[in-house]
Write a protein that holds these residues in place. Structure first.
Motif: not given
Length: 222
Positions: A11-14, A86-89, A108-110, A125-129
């Motif tokens: 899972s993508i952890r948010v 860790t990506a920041v959206l 920031a990634r998005g 979310i899926r893109a930056v992850a």
């Protein structure tokens, strides 16, 4: 987090960082309906976000920019430095060009507006992850317009010191693997840096990035 079974994608952890509890609850409810996503923590200030990242190590932080104690831009800057995996959206009400630029420079990634539809938030979310970068249509035009109007020279100062190192090595012809080995980074982190570099330079290919890097004096070796 439950360990995935063999063949199952983790899972993508948010982490949700917003000073409005109602917004956090709404986002948490939304993400609970999406497959392969897990909200692991919430924070009401930038300082709380940094603490929770250290504890939970999320893949993605959904970050508001206007928060007390430590604002979203400064929190993003520290996350990019201390937790590069860790990506920041950014998800905010504000679309001023200066805020977009500040968030970009901070790492920031998005950047999405809170008016974004559910499917746009999910894609982001899926893109930056995955190491990509994404903007809502409301801010993409102004960002790319500022880059195009400014020419090459102003774009390089927007790069972080690490991104400049990566771009310098790209300009020498180094592969992602070689860059990772040279800088002591994971391949995923290198990929994240390259996606950010492409976005900030307004390019879509390695060749375009190399041209800009060479023009700026990077990639030169004795």
């Amino acid at each position: 987090m439950t360990s995935p079974t063999v063949g199952e994608t983790p899972s993508i952890r948010v982490l949700l960082a917003d000073d409005h509890p109602v917004v956090r609850r709404g986002l948490a409810a939304l993400l609970a309906t999406l497959p392969g996503m897990e909200v692991v923590a919430q924070a009401g200030t930038g300082r709380e976000a940094l603490r929770e990242i250290g504890i939970n190590r999320p893949d993605v932080v959904i970050m508001d920019l206007r928060m007390p104690v430590l604002d979203g831009v400064e929190a993003t800057r520290r996350i990019s430095k201390e937790y590069p995996g860790t990506a920041v959206l950014v998800l905010t009400m504000f679309q001023e060009d200066t805020l977009v630029a500040d968030a970009l420079k901070a790492g920031a990634r998005g950047y999405l507006l809170k008016s974004a539809e559910q499917d746009e938030i999910e894609r982001a979310i899926r893109a930056v992850a995955a190491g990509g970068a994404i903007f809502s249509s409301a801010v993409a035009g102004p960002v790319l317009g500022r880059i195009a109007a400014g020419g090459n020279e102003p774009t390089l100062p927007a790069l972080s010191p690490r991104e400049r190192q990566v771009l310098d090595l790209i300009a020498t012809g180094a592969t992602n693997g070689a860059i990772a080995h040279r800088l002591g980074l994971s391949p995923k982190t290198v990929g994240n840096h390259i996606s950010a570099i492409f976005l900030k330079l307004g390019v879509t290919s390695r060749a375009e990035a190399i041209v800009i890097a060479k023009d700026a004096g990077l990639g030169r070796r004795a």
